[in-house]
Motif scaffolding. Structure first.
Motif, mmCIF file in Angstrom:
data_model
loop_
_atom_site.group_PDB
_atom_site.id
_atom_site.type_symbol
_atom_site.label_atom_id
_atom_site.label_comp_id
_atom_site.label_asym_id
_atom_site.label_seq_id
_atom_site.Cartn_x
_atom_site.Cartn_y
_atom_site.Cartn_z
ATOM 1 N N VAL A 113 0.868 -1.178 0.000
ATOM 2 C CA VAL A 113 0.000 0.000 0.000
ATOM 3 C C VAL A 113 0.902 1.225 0.000
ATOM 4 O O VAL A 113 1.754 1.372 0.880
ATOM 5 N N PRO A 143 -6.665 -3.104 3.722
ATOM 6 C CA PRO A 143 -5.479 -2.236 3.729
ATOM 7 C C PRO A 143 -5.438 -1.320 2.503
ATOM 8 O O PRO A 143 -5.124 -0.144 2.598
ATOM 9 N N ARG A 202 5.891 -5.438 7.585
ATOM 10 C CA ARG A 202 5.337 -6.154 8.732
ATOM 11 C C ARG A 202 4.994 -7.589 8.357
ATOM 12 O O ARG A 202 4.515 -7.857 7.259
ATOM 13 N N GLU A 233 -6.082 -5.716 16.253
ATOM 14 C CA GLU A 233 -4.690 -5.312 16.466
ATOM 15 C C GLU A 233 -4.563 -3.791 16.577
ATOM 16 O O GLU A 233 -3.749 -3.277 17.343
ATOM 17 N N ARG A 245 -3.923 4.444 9.002
ATOM 18 C CA ARG A 245 -2.533 4.056 8.717
ATOM 19 C C ARG A 245 -2.261 2.640 9.207
ATOM 20 O O ARG A 245 -1.613 1.857 8.520
ATOM 21 N N ARG A 279 3.314 -11.396 10.308
ATOM 22 C CA ARG A 279 2.706 -11.961 11.513
ATOM 23 C C ARG A 279 3.387 -13.286 11.864
ATOM 24 O O ARG A 279 2.765 -14.176 12.405
ATOM 25 N N ALA A 297 -3.872 0.221 6.913
ATOM 26 C CA ALA A 297 -3.094 0.146 5.671
ATOM 27 C C ALA A 297 -1.813 -0.657 5.883
ATOM 28 O O ALA A 297 -1.303 -1.271 4.953
ATOM 29 N N ARG A 298 -1.296 -0.648 7.106
ATOM 30 C CA ARG A 298 -0.071 -1.413 7.399
ATOM 31 C C ARG A 298 -0.362 -2.887 7.602
ATOM 32 O O ARG A 298 0.540 -3.671 7.879
ATOM 33 N N GLY A 299 -1.624 -3.280 7.509
ATOM 34 C CA GLY A 299 -1.955 -4.699 7.591
ATOM 35 C C GLY A 299 -2.487 -5.129 8.945
ATOM 36 O O GLY A 299 -2.632 -6.314 9.211
ATOM 37 N N TYR A 300 -2.787 -4.171 9.833
ATOM 38 C CA TYR A 300 -3.337 -4.512 11.134
ATOM 39 C C TYR A 300 -4.818 -4.821 11.011
ATOM 40 O O TYR A 300 -5.538 -4.171 10.264
ATOM 41 N N THR A 301 -5.286 -5.835 11.767
ATOM 42 C CA THR A 301 -6.730 -6.070 11.852
ATOM 43 C C THR A 301 -7.310 -5.048 12.830
ATOM 44 O O THR A 301 -6.569 -4.396 13.567
ATOM 45 N N TYR A 353 3.931 -0.956 3.780
ATOM 46 C CA TYR A 353 3.173 0.296 3.701
ATOM 47 C C TYR A 353 4.161 1.444 3.612
ATOM 48 O O TYR A 353 5.092 1.539 4.413
ATOM 49 N N SER A 364 3.210 -7.444 4.755
ATOM 50 C CA SER A 364 2.597 -6.159 4.393
ATOM 51 C C SER A 364 3.671 -5.081 4.290
ATOM 52 O O SER A 364 4.522 -4.961 5.172
#
Lengths: 381, 210
Positions: A276, B125, A326, B169, B159, A328, B162-166, A313, A311
Motif C-alpha cells: 500500500v 489495507p 510487517r 490489532e 494508517r 505476523r 493500511a499497514r496490515g493490522y486487523t 506500507y 505487508s
C-alpha cells in the motif's frame, strides 16, 4: 430506391423516405441536380453496419416540412439564377445520369450480396455488374453524345472545351464514386486485418502465459503455497498486460519502485507481499535507500518469519517518507538478536547513512515490524 | 443468522463463495446481472448484499442505485478483483459500506459481512491506503472541515489498517476498544461518501487517467 439513399437520408433527417425520393425527382428537373445529388450522396454514404455511419434520428413532421422547403428553395434558386437547364441540356444529362446510376447499382450490389441470403446470390440477378456496366456505360455515352449534338450552336474553342468538359464530367460521374467505394472497401479490409492480428496476439499471449500457468497449477496441486504464488504471478502479469504500467505507478517514481521490489520478492520466495503506497514522490538517493531497506526487511521476513504474507506500507508526506514492513510470523527477541541477518548493514546502516532512522518491533510469537523514517533533504514533488 | 444475497456475474466465483459461506450465514438468493439483482434484492430483502463491482449493464453502482431508494436498510459489501482506485472509491461513494478483494479468506469474509450488517465499515489495507491518499495534503478552502478532513486519530487508525493490522490489532496498539476503532472507520466512510473535496476527483485523475 436504387441504393437506399432516400431511406438513409430519411433516417438521418427524420423524414419519410418517400418525401426524400420526391425531392430527388423534383430536383432532377432543375438540370438533373437531383440525380447528381442522389448519386453523390449514395457514393459518399456508408453502409449502416459501418461503425463510422451516423445514427438514425426520430421522424417528425417538422423535419419533413423543413426538408421540403429546403428542396423547394434550391429549385427556385436554380431557376431564378438561370441555371434551369432547358430540355436540350436536361434530357441528355438525365439519360447519362440514369446510365451512371445503372453502373453503380450493378457494381455496388456486388458489395451488398455479402450479407444477402445464399439463394439470392445464386440467382441470375446475383452478378449483374458486367451487364449493367455495359448498359449504363452505353446510356452515359449516348447521353453525352446527344448533349453535344443538341448544343451545336456553341462555336469553336468553346465547343471543344465543352466537349472535353462533358466527357471528363461523364467519366468522373461513372468511375469517381466507384473508385471512392474501392478505397473505402480497402480501408475496411485493413481494419479487419488489424482486428484479426489483435485476436491472434491475444491468443498467443493467453497461450504463453495463462495456459502455461494453469498447467503448472494443476501439476502443483499438492502445494497450496506454490499454487498461490503461481496464480499471483499470473495475475500480476495479466494486469500489467491488460491495463498497462499505469496500475503500477509511473517509472522513476517511488510507487513503481516499491511495486517492482515487491514483485521480485513474491517471485523469489513464493510469498504474498501486500503493498500500500500513499502519495508518491520522485526516486532519489534517499527514497532509493528506503526501497532497498524495505526489500531487505521483506526478504528477511520471507526467509525467517515462516508466513506466506508480508505487508509493506509506504507513505510520502511533504519532507518525509515513512515505511513499514510487517509480518505476523514467529518473531524474535530484538535485544537477544546478534547483529547480522542483514539488519545491521543493509537496513540500519543504509538508512542512517542517508539521514533516516530505523526501529524494529518484534517479540517471539508476535511477528515483526520494521519502521523506517526518512526526512527528505530535497523538496517533495 | 445474517441474511445474505450474492450478486456476481461469474458463475464459478458465485459457487465458490456459496460453498465458503454455507452454514455460516443464511444465503437467501443470488443474481448474476444488474436487473435480476435489483428485483431479487427487492423481493428477498436481505441484510447484506455481496456485490461485484464489474458487471454488464452498469455494474455494482447500478444495483445500489436501483435498490437504495426503496430499501435503504439493505447494506452492500463490494467484492471485486479490481484494485483500481476509481472503481473502489466510486462504489463506496455510491453507498457500499465496505470493499474487500476476492482473494479474501472465508473467515475474514464472514467477519466483514458481520461488521457491515452491524452498520460498521469494512476497510481493507488497500482501501485505507486509497482514502489516506484521497484526503492527503492541505487544501486552502475547506467548505466543511467536519467532512472534508480526517482527524488525527482517524488518520492513525487508517494508517494501521493500511499497514496490515486487523481492527483488533489496531485497538490493542492504540489502547482503545474495537468498538472505538469501528466508530472511527465508520466516520471515515461517511466523510468519504459526503465530501466534495476536489482532491477526491483530482487524485483519481492523477492516478489513472492522465
Amino acid at each position: 430506391m436504387f441504393g437506399g439513399v432516400a431511406g438513409g437520408i430519411g433516417e438521418r433527417l427524420g423524414v419519410d423516405p418517400v418525401i426524400v425520393r420526391i425531392a430527388f425527382v423534383v430536383l432532377s428537373y432543375a438540370g438533373a441536380v437531383g440525380v447528381v445529388a442522389y448519386l453523390l450522396a449514395w457514393s459518399l454514404s456508408l453502409d449502416p453496419r459501418d461503425p463510422r455511419a451516423p445514427k438514425r434520428r426520430e421522424r417528425s413532421t417538422g423535419q419533413a416540412v423543413a426538408f421540403g422547403s429546403m428542396v423547394l428553395g434550391i429549385v427556385l434558386v436554380f431557376r431564378s439564377s438561370g441555371l434551369w437547364l432547358g430540355d436540350a441540356v436536361g434530357i441528355p444529362l438525365l439519360i447519362a445520369a440514369v446510365g451512371a446510376g445503372v453502373v453503380y447499382a450493378g457494381t455496388a450490389r456486388e458489395g451488398r450480396t455479402r450479407w444477402r441470403p445464399a439463394s439470392f446470390r445464386d440467382s441470375p440477378f446475383g452478378r449483374p455488374s458486367l451487364i449493367s456496366l455495359f448498359a449504363g456505360g452505353a446510356l452515359v455515352v449516348g447521353g453525352v453524345v446527344w448533349f453535344l449534338t443538341m448544343n451545336r450552336s456553341f462555336q469553336g474553342v468553346y465547343a471543344v472545351a465543352l466537349a472535353v468538359g462533358a466527357t471528363v464530367a461523364g467519366l468522373t460521374i461513372v468511375f469517381g464514386p466507384w473508385a471512392y467505394r474501392l478505397v473505402n472497401q480497402l480501408g475496411e479490409e485493413r481494419r479487419d486485418r488489424i482486428r484479426s492480428e489483435e485476436r491472434s496476439e491475444l491468443a498467443a499471449h493467453l497461450h504463453d502465459s495463462v495456459l502455461q500457468t494453469l498447467a503448472l497449477i494443476q501439476r502443483n496441486a499438492g502445494s497450496p503455497r506454490k499454487m498461490a504464488s503461481l496464480a499471483r504471478r499470473q495475475e500480476r502479469e495479466l494486469r500489467m498486460w491488460l491495463y498497462g504500467p499505469a496500475t503500477a505507478g509511473w517509472p522513476g517514481r517511488l510507487e513503481a519502485a516499491v511495486q517492482n521490489m515487491a514483485d521480485a520478492i513474491e517471485e523469489a520466495y513464493e510469498v504474498t507481499v501486500e503493498v500500500v503506497v500513499v502519495g508518491d514522490c520522485a526516486l532519489d538517493d534517499q527514497t532509493n535507500a528506503v526501497v532497498h531497506a524495505c526489500r531487505e526487511a521483506a526478504t528477511n521476513a520471507s526467509r525467517h518469519a515462516g508466513v506466506g504474507e508480508i505487508s509493506v506500507y509506504i507513505e510520502c508526506e511533504p519532507g518525509r517518507v515513512t515505511a513499514f514492513v510487517r509480518d505476523r510470523g514467529k518473531g524474535f527477541d530484538v535485544h537477544a538478536q546478534p547483529a547480522g541477518r542483514g539488519i545491521a548493514d543493509s537496513i540500519r546502516g543504509r538508512i542512517e547513512r542517508h539521514g533516516g532512522s530505523v526501529s524494529i518491533t518484534s517479540a517471539p510469537g508476535e511477528g515483526c515490524e520494521v519502521q523506517i523514517t526518512m526526512p527528505l533533504r530535497g523538496s517533495v514533488q | 443468522m445474517t441474511r445474505v444475497f450474492i450478486v456476481d456475474d461469474h458463475r464459478l466465483f458465485l459457487s465458490g463463495v456459496r460453498a465458503e459461506l454455507e452454514g455460516r450465514v443464511e444465503l437467501i438468493g443470488e443474481a448474476s446481472d444488474v436487473d435480476a439483482a435489483i428485483q431479487g434484492i427487492r423481493a428477498a430483502k436481505p441484510d447484506v448484499v455481496l456485490l461485484d463491482v464489474h458487471m454488464p449493464g452498469g455494474g455494482g453502482k447500478a444495483v445500489i442505485a436501483g435498490v437504495e431508494e426503496s430499501h435503504p436498510d439493505v447494506k452492500f459489501l463490494a467484492l471485486s478483483v479490481s484494485d483500481a482506485a476509481e472503481d473502489v472509491i466510486s462504489l463506496i461513494r455510491a453507498g457500499a459500506r465496505g470493499y474487500v478483494t476476492k482473494t479474501i479468506g472465508p473467515d475474514e469474509l464472514v467477519e466483514a459481512i458481520r461488521r457491515v450488517n452491524e452498520g460498521d465499515a469494512v476497510f481493507s489495507p488497500r482501501l485505507a491506503g486509497f482514502v489516506l491518499d484521497a484526503f492527503a495534503g492541505e487544501i486552502e478552502v475547506v467548505s466543511d472541515p467536519e467532512i472534508d478532513q480526517l482527524t488525527a486519530r482517524e488518520k492513525e487508525v487508517l494508517r494501521l489498517i493500511a499497514r496490515g493490522y486487523t481492527y483488533k490489532e489496531v485497538a490493542k496498539r492504540l489502547s482503545i476498544s474495537v468498538k472505538t476503532v469501528e466508530t472511527h472507520v465508520s466516520a471515515v466512510l461517511r466523510k468519504l461518501q459526503l465530501s466534495n473535496r476536489h482532491e477526491l476527483t483530482r487524485w483519481a485523475s492523477d492516478r489513472r487517467l492522465v
